[in-house]
Design a protein around this motif. Sequence first.
Motif, PDB file in Angstrom:
ATOM      1  N   ASP A 197       1.086  -1.174   0.331  1.00  0.00           N
ATOM      2  CA  ASP A 197      -0.184   0.029   0.232  1.00  0.00           C
ATOM      3  C   ASP A 197       0.590   1.144   0.101  1.00  0.00           C
ATOM      4  N   GLN A 198       2.089   1.254   0.533  1.00  0.00           N
ATOM      5  CA  GLN A 198       2.644   2.369   0.801  1.00  0.00           C
ATOM      6  C   GLN A 198       3.990   2.245  -0.331  1.00  0.00           C
ATOM      7  N   TYR A 199       3.553   1.856  -1.230  1.00  0.00           N
ATOM      8  CA  TYR A 199       3.685   1.454  -2.591  1.00  0.00           C
ATOM      9  C   TYR A 199       3.004   2.464  -3.951  1.00  0.00           C
ATOM     10  N   ASN A 200       3.893   2.437  -4.964  1.00  0.00           N
ATOM     11  CA  ASN A 200       3.352   2.810  -6.086  1.00  0.00           C
ATOM     12  C   ASN A 200       2.183   1.679  -6.728  1.00  0.00           C
ATOM     13  N   PHE A 201       1.136   1.080  -6.027  1.00  0.00           N
ATOM     14  CA  PHE A 201       0.292   0.066  -6.144  1.00  0.00           C
ATOM     15  C   PHE A 201      -1.178   0.683  -5.746  1.00  0.00           C
ATOM     16  N   ALA A 202      -2.140  -0.308  -6.683  1.00  0.00           N
ATOM     17  CA  ALA A 202      -3.686   0.076  -5.949  1.00  0.00           C
ATOM     18  C   ALA A 202      -3.979  -1.540  -6.325  1.00  0.00           C
ATOM     19  N   LYS A 203      -5.425  -1.502  -5.755  1.00  0.00           N
ATOM     20  CA  LYS A 203      -6.001  -2.702  -5.758  1.00  0.00           C
ATOM     21  C   LYS A 203      -7.200  -1.694  -6.981  1.00  0.00           C
ATOM     22  N   VAL A 204      -7.400  -2.823  -8.014  1.00  0.00           N
ATOM     23  CA  VAL A 204      -8.104  -2.401  -8.941  1.00  0.00           C
ATOM     24  C   VAL A 204      -9.555  -3.187  -8.659  1.00  0.00           C
ATOM     25  N   HIS A 205      -9.524  -4.234  -8.955  1.00  0.00           N
ATOM     26  CA  HIS A 205     -10.302  -5.528  -8.383  1.00  0.00           C
ATOM     27  C   HIS A 205      -9.639  -6.538  -7.373  1.00  0.00           C
ATOM     28  N   ARG A 206     -10.799  -7.190  -7.377  1.00  0.00           N
ATOM     29  CA  ARG A 206     -11.255  -8.084  -6.220  1.00  0.00           C
ATOM     30  C   ARG A 206     -10.212  -8.820  -5.860  1.00  0.00           C
ATOM     31  N   TYR A 215      -6.711  -8.101  -8.045  1.00  0.00           N
ATOM     32  CA  TYR A 215      -5.634  -7.825  -8.437  1.00  0.00           C
ATOM     33  C   TYR A 215      -5.941  -6.635  -7.985  1.00  0.00           C
ATOM     34  N   VAL A 216      -4.160  -6.691  -7.710  1.00  0.00           N
ATOM     35  CA  VAL A 216      -3.263  -5.220  -7.098  1.00  0.00           C
ATOM     36  C   VAL A 216      -2.308  -5.264  -8.326  1.00  0.00           C
ATOM     37  N   VAL A 217      -2.245  -4.117  -8.898  1.00  0.00           N
ATOM     38  CA  VAL A 217      -1.442  -3.641  -9.968  1.00  0.00           C
ATOM     39  C   VAL A 217      -0.477  -2.848  -9.144  1.00  0.00           C
ATOM     40  N   ASN A 218       0.753  -2.625  -9.990  1.00  0.00           N
ATOM     41  CA  ASN A 218       1.801  -1.654  -9.999  1.00  0.00           C
ATOM     42  C   ASN A 218       1.345  -0.740 -11.286  1.00  0.00           C
ATOM     43  N   LEU A 219       1.530   0.580 -10.588  1.00  0.00           N
ATOM     44  CA  LEU A 219       0.729   1.967 -11.526  1.00  0.00           C
ATOM     45  C   LEU A 219       1.897   2.545 -12.456  1.00  0.00           C
ATOM     46  N   SER A 220       2.606   2.062 -12.150  1.00  0.00           N
ATOM     47  CA  SER A 220       3.728   3.151 -12.782  1.00  0.00           C
ATOM     48  C   SER A 220       4.052   1.867 -14.589  1.00  0.00           C
ATOM     49  N   LYS A 221       3.058   0.104 -13.722  1.00  0.00           N
ATOM     50  CA  LYS A 221       3.863  -0.789 -15.210  1.00  0.00           C
ATOM     51  C   LYS A 221       2.523  -0.489 -15.996  1.00  0.00           C
ATOM     52  N   ILE A 222       1.028  -0.103 -15.566  1.00  0.00           N
ATOM     53  CA  ILE A 222       0.274   0.309 -16.616  1.00  0.00           C
ATOM     54  C   ILE A 222       0.182   0.690 -18.089  1.00  0.00           C
ATOM     55  N   ILE A 223      -0.009   0.258 -19.421  1.00  0.00           N
ATOM     56  CA  ILE A 223       0.045   0.429 -20.735  1.00  0.00           C
ATOM     57  C   ILE A 223      -1.218   1.739 -21.161  1.00  0.00           C
ATOM     58  N   ASP A 224      -2.145   0.902 -20.624  1.00  0.00           N
ATOM     59  CA  ASP A 224      -3.104   1.828 -21.241  1.00  0.00           C
ATOM     60  C   ASP A 224      -4.435   1.529 -20.248  1.00  0.00           C
ATOM     61  N   ILE A 225      -5.999   2.290 -20.478  1.00  0.00           N
ATOM     62  CA  ILE A 225      -6.847   1.657 -19.672  1.00  0.00           C
ATOM     63  C   ILE A 225      -8.057   2.166 -20.538  1.00  0.00           C
ATOM     64  N   GLU A 226      -8.729   1.238 -20.625  1.00  0.00           N
ATOM     65  CA  GLU A 226     -10.162   0.853 -21.453  1.00  0.00           C
ATOM     66  C   GLU A 226     -11.582   0.554 -21.186  1.00  0.00           C
ATOM     67  N   GLU A 227     -11.955   1.870 -20.586  1.00  0.00           N
ATOM     68  CA  GLU A 227     -13.325   1.739 -19.780  1.00  0.00           C
ATOM     69  C   GLU A 227     -13.024   0.767 -18.864  1.00  0.00           C
ATOM     70  N   SER A 228     -13.567  -0.720 -18.532  1.00  0.00           N
ATOM     71  CA  SER A 228     -13.445  -1.549 -17.291  1.00  0.00           C
ATOM     72  C   SER A 228     -12.011  -2.297 -17.867  1.00  0.00           C
ATOM     73  N   ASN A 229     -11.455  -1.898 -17.825  1.00  0.00           N
ATOM     74  CA  ASN A 229      -9.768  -3.053 -18.389  1.00  0.00           C
ATOM     75  C   ASN A 229      -9.164  -2.386 -18.171  1.00  0.00           C
ATOM     76  N   LEU A 230      -8.159  -2.556 -17.652  1.00  0.00           N
ATOM     77  CA  LEU A 230      -6.031  -2.270 -17.925  1.00  0.00           C
ATOM     78  C   LEU A 230      -5.701  -3.155 -18.179  1.00  0.00           C
ATOM     79  N   LEU A 231      -3.876  -2.118 -19.415  1.00  0.00           N
ATOM     80  CA  LEU A 231      -3.322  -3.901 -20.286  1.00  0.00           C
ATOM     81  C   LEU A 231      -1.817  -3.287 -19.051  1.00  0.00           C
ATOM     82  N   ILE A 232      -1.244  -4.087 -18.837  1.00  0.00           N
ATOM     83  CA  ILE A 232      -0.281  -4.491 -18.191  1.00  0.00           C
ATOM     84  C   ILE A 232       0.712  -4.981 -18.849  1.00  0.00           C
TER      85      ILE A 232
END
Length: 242
Positions: A192-201, A203-220
């Motif tokens: 939690d103290q790092y650059n991570f976020a819960k996006v789904h029950r 999945y927890v993702v590294n925000l810096s690794k997100i390539i794109d976001i489209e509606e209800s999905n993201l791409l890493i």
Amino acid sequence: MNKLKVLVVEDDLMIAESVKDILELLDHEVVGIAEDAETAIQLCNDHEPQIALLDIQIGGDIDGVDLAELINDQFDIPFIFTTAFADDATVSRASERGPFGYLVKPYGVKDINAAIEIAMSAYGRLKKAQENPGVSKIIDNSLFLKVDSKLIKVKIDDILYVEAKGDYALFKTSAKGYIVHSTMKRVQERLDQYNFAKVHRSYVVNLSKIIDIEESNLLIEDKVIPISRANKEALMKRLNKL
């Protein structure tokens, strides 16, 4: 079974009262009946129930499926989904939330009793697993993951995402994946103290690794990851948007 404090979330008051009668017949205490998510959250705050029976198709902006995620995150109690019918998409969403039980209306005393016993047993096993975590402390911006009998050091910035796999969690890097015996709640606490976020029950993702976001999905990298409605607003606030 010990006496439990139970929250009932049901927008059909006749059904709700029937469930209340059954629960009291089984010697449980009904802390309240909620017709919508807002009331359910308030009852959880006020009465601290030990288990919740959630109708999937309650009215309002937040249905029973998304409410389950909120209750799980904020109050850490088991929940049982109830429904008379649901479309395939709703059933799929409900399954992703990992309920501790599922009741199809109409149901009787034996059905509810069995569902609660199974749910509390599963919840107990989950709590026991949390006492023996597979995610160790963070040192020098690295995480020690307990894989089988070894502790493996993984740089936090190398982690692309973490995916729930039942009682386990998959830590995915570009090079490989590590399966660890841990809950997503503990994973989130560690990252939690790092650059991570819960996006789904699941999945927890590294925000810096997100390539794109489209509606209800993201791409890493080449992985498409779903974004739940309950987590989307918080995710968007974390992003540096133009």
